[in-house]
Design an enzyme around this catalytic site. Structure first.
Site, PDB file in Angstrom:
ATOM      1  N   GLN A   1       0.805  -1.268   0.104  1.00 29.54           N
ATOM      2  CA  GLN A   1      -0.090  -0.162   0.006  1.00 29.54           C
ATOM      3  C   GLN A   1       1.038   1.216   0.131  1.00 29.54           C
ATOM      4  O   GLN A   1       1.815   1.571   0.743  1.00 29.54           O
ATOM      5  CB  GLN A   1      -0.893   0.020   1.310  1.00 29.54           C
ATOM      6  CG  GLN A   1      -1.862   1.142   1.439  1.00 29.54           C
ATOM      7  CD  GLN A   1      -2.676   1.387   2.473  1.00 29.54           C
ATOM      8  OE1 GLN A   1      -2.004   1.503   3.645  1.00 29.54           O
ATOM      9  NE2 GLN A   1      -4.003   0.905   2.410  1.00 29.54           N
TER      10      GLN A   1
ATOM     11  N   CYS B   1      -6.622   6.246   5.674  1.00 30.03           N
ATOM     12  CA  CYS B   1      -5.908   6.953   6.919  1.00 30.03           C
ATOM     13  C   CYS B   1      -6.681   8.205   7.492  1.00 30.03           C
ATOM     14  O   CYS B   1      -6.955   9.069   6.659  1.00 30.03           O
ATOM     15  CB  CYS B   1      -4.557   6.933   6.533  1.00 30.03           C
ATOM     16  SG  CYS B   1      -3.794   7.526   8.227  1.00 30.03           S
TER      17      CYS B   1
ATOM     18  N   ARG C   1      -7.179  -5.589  13.612  1.00 26.31           N
ATOM     19  CA  ARG C   1      -6.928  -5.620  15.152  1.00 26.31           C
ATOM     20  C   ARG C   1      -7.081  -6.942  15.797  1.00 26.31           C
ATOM     21  O   ARG C   1      -6.249  -7.482  16.701  1.00 26.31           O
ATOM     22  CB  ARG C   1      -7.680  -4.644  15.918  1.00 26.31           C
ATOM     23  CG  ARG C   1      -7.300  -3.119  15.524  1.00 26.31           C
ATOM     24  CD  ARG C   1      -8.340  -2.093  15.918  1.00 26.31           C
ATOM     25  NE  ARG C   1      -9.735  -2.461  15.300  1.00 26.31           N
ATOM     26  CZ  ARG C   1     -10.603  -1.715  15.568  1.00 26.31           C
ATOM     27  NH1 ARG C   1     -10.569  -0.745  16.525  1.00 26.31           N
ATOM     28  NH2 ARG C   1     -11.742  -1.723  14.631  1.00 26.31           N
TER      29      ARG C   1
HETATM   30  C1  LIG Z   1      -2.273  -0.109  14.407  1.00 23.43           C
HETATM   31  C2  LIG Z   1      -2.956   0.127  13.231  1.00 23.43           C
HETATM   32  C3  LIG Z   1      -2.534   0.645  11.834  1.00 23.43           C
HETATM   33  C4  LIG Z   1      -3.278   0.778  10.761  1.00 23.43           C
HETATM   34  N1  LIG Z   1      -2.361   1.336   9.464  1.00 23.43           N
HETATM   35  C5  LIG Z   1      -3.225   1.041   8.406  1.00 23.43           C
HETATM   36  C6  LIG Z   1      -2.297   1.124   7.252  1.00 23.43           C
HETATM   37  O1  LIG Z   1      -1.235   1.639   7.238  1.00 23.43           O
HETATM   38  N2  LIG Z   1      -3.197   1.549   6.140  1.00 23.43           N
HETATM   39  C7  LIG Z   1      -4.479   1.067   6.190  1.00 23.43           C
HETATM   40  O2  LIG Z   1      -5.197   1.061   5.180  1.00 23.43           O
HETATM   41  N3  LIG Z   1      -5.461   1.144   7.114  1.00 23.43           N
HETATM   42  C8  LIG Z   1      -4.457   0.782   8.282  1.00 23.43           C
HETATM   43  N4  LIG Z   1      -5.079   0.702   9.574  1.00 23.43           N
HETATM   44  C9  LIG Z   1      -6.626   0.345   9.494  1.00 23.43           C
HETATM   45  C10 LIG Z   1      -6.915  -1.298   9.428  1.00 23.43           C
HETATM   46  O3  LIG Z   1      -6.389  -1.691   7.873  1.00 23.43           O
HETATM   47  C11 LIG Z   1      -8.445  -1.710   9.280  1.00 23.43           C
HETATM   48  O4  LIG Z   1      -9.002  -1.047   8.394  1.00 23.43           O
HETATM   49  C12 LIG Z   1      -8.947  -1.359  10.848  1.00 23.43           C
HETATM   50  O5  LIG Z   1      -8.312  -1.572  11.672  1.00 23.43           O
HETATM   51  C13 LIG Z   1     -10.506  -1.786  11.050  1.00 23.43           C
HETATM   52  O6  LIG Z   1     -10.410  -3.449  10.759  1.00 23.43           O
HETATM   53  P1  LIG Z   1     -10.500  -4.181  12.203  1.00 23.43           P
HETATM   54  O7  LIG Z   1     -11.857  -3.826  12.783  1.00 23.43           O
HETATM   55  O8  LIG Z   1     -10.503  -5.577  11.771  1.00 23.43           O
HETATM   56  O9  LIG Z   1      -9.134  -3.709  12.871  1.00 23.43           O
HETATM   57  C14 LIG Z   1      -4.597   0.470  10.778  1.00 23.43           C
HETATM   58  C15 LIG Z   1      -5.158  -0.028  12.056  1.00 23.43           C
HETATM   59  C16 LIG Z   1      -4.543  -0.113  13.228  1.00 23.43           C
HETATM   60  C17 LIG Z   1      -5.242  -0.887  14.223  1.00 23.43           C
END
Ligand SMILES: Cc1cc2nc3c(=O)[nH]c(=O)nc-3n(C[C@H](O)[C@H](O)[C@H](O)COP(=O)(O)O)c2cc1C
Length: 333
Positions: free
Chosen positions: A71, A102, A227
């Site tokens: 990405q 983001c 997460r």
């Molecule tokens: C620590 C952390 C870092 C993240 N970094 C990115 C990233 O670099 N690029 C991105 O598109 N989303 C990023 N996200 C969002 C996740 O990819 C995801 O969309 C979000 O956590 C929701 O999914 P979940 O409920 O399964 O955690 C990040 C999330 C977390 C918690």
């Protein structure tokens, strides 16, 4: 089967991109637990264009991780296209993903990340510009909208499709929600019904059963887990198993957790160096220890660790303690 461009993905379970987490050490570990696709942490387009040393190191991919989605983020056409071309020609990534989700002000202020969600025309123009210059399939990861008043999820995803994007990943939250509240799966379903390229659903998949529910309720082609995989690659394995067989595999023992934590640590040391890796591993170790009895005291000690030996000794001591308690309980019982 989930297919992105020509890239065949053996199951619909996708590791979400996570900054500061999804480097090669973690991704390879999760891959070994069966993920269909792993996504790398976001990388700055300007960092790539300027050949920043730290950014260049983030482009490392182990062949065993493939298929992998890398990405990039940025807000300006010229640098975004240049960065995409560099990734296309100089890395072994299979897919180039563009970040449109983001929520962090530092990123949105530069017109990058979730800022794009306000303008489907910009999405179309920028994705078209990238697609025209690269061979690898281009995808987009986005949120459903900027805020409740600006939810253009369907239009935005369709703009990606029209521009030649090969898939969309959709996190069911707005930018304003950050990581709070509930992910809106109804909008994910609506987008799926209005899109011809694959859609990967994301947000609030905390258990293998949630993954199945998301696939069933929204009709998405893949399910992205963030997460819930932190310190828990078994979540990926258990989800793949559950989707394929309907069987819910047991949770790992403390010994298994710590063994994988140490494997992850050693991979991180090989990738970076001992000093950086041990510091970075502190947060991961806390995640691996979630739910383990007596973890609070060890967590404090872990935050003081400077060397691999210290960290490994602490982790092994904890396992011994937990196993002894379990043994005593068996004897008493
Ligand atoms: C620590 C952390 C870092 C993240 N970094 C990115 C990233 O670099 N690029 C991105 O598109 N989303 C990023 N996200 C969002 C996740 O990819 C995801 O969309 C979000 O956590 C929701 O999914 P979940 O409920 O399964 O955690 C990040 C999330 C977390 C918690």
């Amino acid at each position: 089967m989930l297919k992105i461009g020509d890239i065949e993905i053996k199951n619909p379970v996708v590791l979400a991109p996570m900054a500061g987490v999804c480097n090669s050490a973690f991704r390879l570990t999760v891959k070994e637990f069966g993920a269909g696709l792993v996504c790398a942490e976001m990388v700055s387009d300007k960092g790539i264009v300027n050949k920043n040393e730290k950014t260049m190191n983030m482009l490392y991919i182990d062949e065993r991780e493939k298929p992998l989605s890398l990405q990039i983020f940025g807000g300006e056409r010229k640098t975004l296209v240049e960065a995409a071309k560099f990734v296309d020609q100089n890395t072994n990534a299979d897919i180039i993903d563009i970040n449109m989700g983001c929520p962090v002000p530092k990123i949105t202020k530069c017109d990058a990340g979730a800022k794009w969600l306000l303008d489907p025309n910009k999405i179309y123009e920028m994705v078209s510009a990238v697609v025209a210059e690269v061979e690898k399939p281009v995808t987009v990861k986005m949120r459903i909208g900027w805020d409740e008043e600006h939810i253009f999820a369907v239009k935005n995803a369709q703009a990606v499709e029209r521009a030649g994007g090969k898939a969309v990943s959709l996190h069911g939250r707005t930018r304003v929600q950050m990581y709070e509240g509930k992910a809106n799966w109804d909008i994910i379903r609506e987008v799926k019904q209005n899109l011809n390229i694959p859609l990967i659903g994301n947000g609030d998949v905390q258990t293998p059963q949630d993954a199945k529910r998301m696939l069933d309720e929204t009709g998405v082609d893949g399910v992205m887990i963030g997460r819930a995989a932190l310190g828990d690659p078994w979540m990926i394995y258990r989800t793949v198993q559950y989707l394929e067989t309907g069987i819910l595999m047991p949770q790992p023992s403390v010994r298994e957790k710590i063994d994988v934590c140490i494997l992850h640590l050693d991979r991180l040391i090989a990738l970076k160096n001992e000093n950086i890796a041990v510091r970075e591993m502190r947060k991961h170790a806390a995640w691996y220890l979630k739910g383990v009895r007596g973890n609070a005291i060890v967590r404090n000690a872990i935050n003081e660790c400077e060397t691999r030996d210290d960290l490994v000794a602490l982790l092994n001591d904890l396992v011994a303690e937990v196993e002894e308690k379990e043994q005593n309980q068996l004897i008493v019982g």
